[in-house]
Design a protein around this motif. Structure first.
Motif, PDB file in Angstrom:
ATOM      1  N   GLY A 127      44.066  66.829  -3.712  1.00  0.00           N
ATOM      2  CA  GLY A 127      44.614  67.488  -2.526  1.00  0.00           C
ATOM      3  C   GLY A 127      45.996  66.994  -2.158  1.00  0.00           C
ATOM      4  N   ASP A 128      46.408  65.861  -2.755  1.00  0.00           N
ATOM      5  CA  ASP A 128      47.702  65.282  -2.410  1.00  0.00           C
ATOM      6  C   ASP A 128      48.159  64.351  -3.522  1.00  0.00           C
ATOM      7  OD1 ASP A 128      46.119  63.002  -2.181  1.00  0.00           O
ATOM      8  OD2 ASP A 128      46.078  63.034   0.000  1.00  0.00           O
ATOM      9  N   LEU A 129      49.272  63.680  -3.288  1.00  0.00           N
ATOM     10  CA  LEU A 129      49.770  62.666  -4.207  1.00  0.00           C
ATOM     11  C   LEU A 129      49.674  61.309  -3.535  1.00  0.00           C
ATOM     12  CD1 LEU A 129      52.983  64.440  -5.582  1.00  0.00           C
ATOM     13  CD2 LEU A 129      50.847  64.053  -6.827  1.00  0.00           C
ATOM     14  N   ASP A 130      49.280  60.297  -4.292  1.00  0.00           N
ATOM     15  CA  ASP A 130      49.196  58.920  -3.795  1.00  0.00           C
ATOM     16  C   ASP A 130      50.092  58.047  -4.651  1.00  0.00           C
ATOM     17  OD1 ASP A 130      46.486  58.602  -1.897  1.00  0.00           O
ATOM     18  OD2 ASP A 130      46.419  60.278  -3.302  1.00  0.00           O
ATOM     19  N   ILE A 131      50.987  57.327  -4.001  1.00  0.00           N
ATOM     20  CA  ILE A 131      51.931  56.495  -4.739  1.00  0.00           C
ATOM     21  C   ILE A 131      51.982  55.101  -4.122  1.00  0.00           C
ATOM     22  CG2 ILE A 131      53.908  57.258  -3.358  1.00  0.00           C
ATOM     23  CD1 ILE A 131      55.544  57.235  -5.963  1.00  0.00           C
ATOM     24  N   LEU A 132      52.040  54.103  -4.971  1.00  0.00           N
ATOM     25  CA  LEU A 132      52.072  52.701  -4.527  1.00  0.00           C
ATOM     26  C   LEU A 132      53.470  52.134  -4.739  1.00  0.00           C
ATOM     27  CD1 LEU A 132      50.310  50.165  -3.634  1.00  0.00           C
ATOM     28  CD2 LEU A 132      50.156  49.651  -6.085  1.00  0.00           C
ATOM     29  N   VAL A 133      54.002  51.511  -3.689  1.00  0.00           N
ATOM     30  CA  VAL A 133      55.306  50.854  -3.783  1.00  0.00           C
ATOM     31  C   VAL A 133      55.191  49.466  -3.147  1.00  0.00           C
ATOM     32  CG1 VAL A 133      56.567  53.036  -3.682  1.00  0.00           C
ATOM     33  CG2 VAL A 133      56.158  51.759  -1.570  1.00  0.00           C
ATOM     34  N   SER A 134      56.194  48.646  -3.370  1.00  0.00           N
ATOM     35  CA  SER A 134      56.226  47.338  -2.730  1.00  0.00           C
ATOM     36  C   SER A 134      56.513  47.514  -1.245  1.00  0.00           C
ATOM     37  CB  SER A 134      57.307  46.466  -3.371  1.00  0.00           C
ATOM     38  OG  SER A 134      57.527  45.303  -2.606  1.00  0.00           O
ATOM     39  N   ILE A 135      55.871  46.701  -0.418  1.00  0.00           N
ATOM     40  CA  ILE A 135      56.090  46.801   1.032  1.00  0.00           C
ATOM     41  C   ILE A 135      57.546  46.535   1.387  1.00  0.00           C
ATOM     42  CG2 ILE A 135      55.505  44.366   1.524  1.00  0.00           C
ATOM     43  CD1 ILE A 135      54.096  45.440   4.086  1.00  0.00           C
ATOM     44  N   ASP A 136      58.241  45.768   0.548  1.00  0.00           N
ATOM     45  CA  ASP A 136      59.657  45.462   0.797  1.00  0.00           C
ATOM     46  C   ASP A 136      60.542  46.690   0.642  1.00  0.00           C
ATOM     47  OD1 ASP A 136      58.961  42.774   1.138  1.00  0.00           O
ATOM     48  OD2 ASP A 136      59.190  42.351  -1.003  1.00  0.00           O
ATOM     49  N   GLN A 137      60.035  47.717  -0.039  1.00  0.00           N
ATOM     50  CA  GLN A 137      60.846  48.913  -0.273  1.00  0.00           C
ATOM     51  C   GLN A 137      60.379  50.118   0.548  1.00  0.00           C
ATOM     52  OE1 GLN A 137      60.726  49.035  -4.740  1.00  0.00           O
ATOM     53  NE2 GLN A 137      62.914  48.590  -4.560  1.00  0.00           N
ATOM     54  N   LEU A 138      59.474  49.874   1.492  1.00  0.00           N
ATOM     55  CA  LEU A 138      58.947  50.974   2.306  1.00  0.00           C
ATOM     56  C   LEU A 138      60.043  51.701   3.085  1.00  0.00           C
ATOM     57  CD1 LEU A 138      55.561  49.936   3.986  1.00  0.00           C
ATOM     58  CD2 LEU A 138      55.983  51.810   2.389  1.00  0.00           C
ATOM     59  N   GLU A 139      60.950  50.955   3.670  1.00  0.00           N
ATOM     60  CA  GLU A 139      61.998  51.578   4.473  1.00  0.00           C
ATOM     61  C   GLU A 139      62.910  52.428   3.598  1.00  0.00           C
ATOM     62  OE1 GLU A 139      63.892  53.158   7.385  1.00  0.00           O
ATOM     63  OE2 GLU A 139      62.135  51.879   7.698  1.00  0.00           O
ATOM     64  N   SER A 140      63.249  51.927   2.412  1.00  0.00           N
ATOM     65  CA  SER A 140      64.087  52.704   1.489  1.00  0.00           C
ATOM     66  C   SER A 140      63.375  53.983   1.063  1.00  0.00           C
ATOM     67  CB  SER A 140      64.425  51.862   0.250  1.00  0.00           C
ATOM     68  OG  SER A 140      65.159  50.715   0.607  1.00  0.00           O
ATOM     69  N   VAL A 141      62.061  53.875   0.813  1.00  0.00           N
ATOM     70  CA  VAL A 141      61.258  55.036   0.438  1.00  0.00           C
ATOM     71  C   VAL A 141      61.249  56.051   1.574  1.00  0.00           C
ATOM     72  CG1 VAL A 141      58.901  55.824  -0.028  1.00  0.00           C
ATOM     73  CG2 VAL A 141      59.806  53.828  -1.228  1.00  0.00           C
ATOM     74  N   ASN A 142      61.107  55.563   2.794  1.00  0.00           N
ATOM     75  CA  ASN A 142      61.077  56.441   3.963  1.00  0.00           C
ATOM     76  C   ASN A 142      62.377  57.231   4.091  1.00  0.00           C
ATOM     77  OD1 ASN A 142      59.924  57.297   6.667  1.00  0.00           O
ATOM     78  ND2 ASN A 142      61.796  56.281   7.344  1.00  0.00           N
ATOM     79  N   VAL A 143      63.507  56.560   3.920  1.00  0.00           N
ATOM     80  CA  VAL A 143      64.819  57.213   4.021  1.00  0.00           C
ATOM     81  C   VAL A 143      64.954  58.305   2.959  1.00  0.00           C
ATOM     82  CG1 VAL A 143      67.310  56.876   3.749  1.00  0.00           C
ATOM     83  CG2 VAL A 143      65.954  55.221   5.064  1.00  0.00           C
ATOM     84  N   LEU A 144      64.549  57.980   1.718  1.00  0.00           N
ATOM     85  CA  LEU A 144      64.656  58.946   0.620  1.00  0.00           C
ATOM     86  C   LEU A 144      63.766  60.168   0.848  1.00  0.00           C
ATOM     87  CD1 LEU A 144      64.681  56.575  -2.488  1.00  0.00           C
ATOM     88  CD2 LEU A 144      66.569  57.995  -1.671  1.00  0.00           C
ATOM     89  N   LEU A 145      62.532  59.929   1.287  1.00  0.00           N
ATOM     90  CA  LEU A 145      61.598  61.032   1.502  1.00  0.00           C
ATOM     91  C   LEU A 145      62.071  61.951   2.621  1.00  0.00           C
ATOM     92  CD1 LEU A 145      58.129  59.269   1.098  1.00  0.00           C
ATOM     93  CD2 LEU A 145      59.237  60.835  -0.510  1.00  0.00           C
TER      94      LEU A 145
END
Length: 392
Positions: A127-145
């Motif tokens: 039903g969706d996509l699940d992706i694992l990243v390092s917690i240190d890169q969460l903010e960078s991931v948020n900006v990109l998304l």
């Protein structure tokens, strides 16, 4: 597995027929007498097993199953294939986005899992996509998304740092594409011990989509993730158990797997999962694994999980019926090892965002929430009781 037999007397006949088809057992016309075909279809959809069943129905004569049932299953199968192709395309785009921005990412389920353990993305739903990243890169991931059109669902407070271990993922939604994405920084919600992102990355495997290499958890880490996820949801959808069945047949390194289950306190649910898989899907279990992992506790947990197969339970559909809610709470506690139970009890002493709502304090004074926690908890209880009294 010895003489152990799972108690399935109250499991619907229709679900047992579905399991027989998956196992490759020949279905007779006598077995289908008095079959509730509406329930059969509902169970197929609820347990997300229709993609797996559809190809096997071709082994039977066209008149063996009701034509309208075959039409429904055929339609669901085609729609799922289209959905999985859409998710595959998005998965490749996201992986490229993160790679180009030097973000390491591991896909947990979805099309990558389907291709790795089923060999065909059309044989599993997602039903969706699940992706694992390092917690240190969460903010960078948020900006990109956010830049590419995803919007974050702010469903929990980040005022206190407890979110880092109490929760394990953030949810995003792309309204134009109609795609839901869960960004994980942990495999499971806390409090629990688990491998670091660096360890998971170094042990990750790769699966190729049209020449594009996607990172997926290594087999033993994947087993750890799938059993903890399935157990946490009571195996209420049998698709998760079929994942275990397929994965065990993929040459899992049993000694490494057992060492990992021991290290992270998941022996009892590891045992529960292979008992359920063996008993319901005829999974062949390595003798070494059986001797090491099966215990009286895991047998008890396996029988408790049958509760979720005796009815169609959607744990995300709240409010749950009272009997289901009460059983689920008890079962979740039974799944925990002694150390995990102790950590859970101790976690209640750590301040919650609700404490901030009761008594807002400036950030420099947040340390006061620790000694004040018992009083704030008591105050909320008193207020809650007062509201109940007034409303009644």
């Amino acid at each position: 597995m010895g003489n152990y037999t799972l108690k399935t007397d109250n499991v619907p006949k229709e679900l047992l027929i579905i399991l027989d088809i998956i196992k490759g057992n020949k279905i007779t016309t006598e077995l289908l007498i008095d079959t509730d075909w509406k329930l059969f279809t509902q169970l197929l959809i609820h347990h997300r097993l229709y993609p797996l069943i559809y190809p096997r129905l071709k082994d039977y004569d066209q008149s063996f199953f009701p034509s309208h049932i075959l039409q429904i299953i055929s339609y669901k199968y085609r729609m799922n294939t289209i959905e999985m192709l859409k998710l595959s395309g998005e998965m490749i785009e996201l992986d490229s986005l993160f790679t180009n921005n030097e973000i390491m990412s591991i896909f947990l389920k979805g099309p990558a899992l389907a291709l790795e353990i089923y060999g065909d993305i059309s044989l599993r739903t997602s039903g969706d996509l699940d992706i694992l990243v390092s917690i240190d890169q969460l903010e960078s991931v948020n900006v990109l998304l956010c830049k590419v059109g995803y919007k974050k669902d702010e469903y929990f407070s980040t005022t206190l740092d407890d979110w880092k271990w109490r929760h394990h993922h953030l949810t995003y939604y792309h309204s134009e594409k109609g795609i839901k994405l869960e960004v994980h920084w942990r495999l499971n919600p806390g409090p629990s011990k688990e491998p670091s992102f660096r360890e998971l990355w170094e042990r990750s495997s790769r699966v190729s989509f049209s020449g594009h290499s996607i990172h997926l958890l290594g087999k033993e880490d994947l087993f750890l993730f799938l059993v903890t996820h399935g157990a946490r949801h009571g195996w209420s959808r049998l698709r998760w158990l079929v994942d275990i069945h397929k994965l065990i047949n993929k040459d899992v390194d049993c000694p490494s797997l057992i060492n990992r289950l021991k290290k992270y306190d998941y022996m009892r649910i590891g045992g529960q999962s292979i008992i359920l898989s063996n008993q319901l899907l005829n999974t062949s279990i390595d003798k070494y694994m059986t001797n090491e992992i099966i215990s009286n506790c895991s047998k008890k947990l396996a029988n408790e999980a049958v509760f979720y197969l005796e009815r169609m339970i959607n744990l995300h559909s709240e409010p749950l019926p009272e009997d289901v809610s009460n059983f689920h709470k008890k079962h979740m506690f039974h799944l925990l090892s002694f150390r995990q139970k102790l950590l859970l009890i101790l976690s209640f002493l750590y301040p919650y965002p609700d404490d901030v709502d009761v008594l807002p304090l400036p950030k420099r004074l947040h340390f006061l929430y620790f000694p004040l926690r018992p009083f704030l908890w008591s105050w909320r209880r008193v207020k809650g009781l007062r509201k109940q009294t007034i409303s009644s």
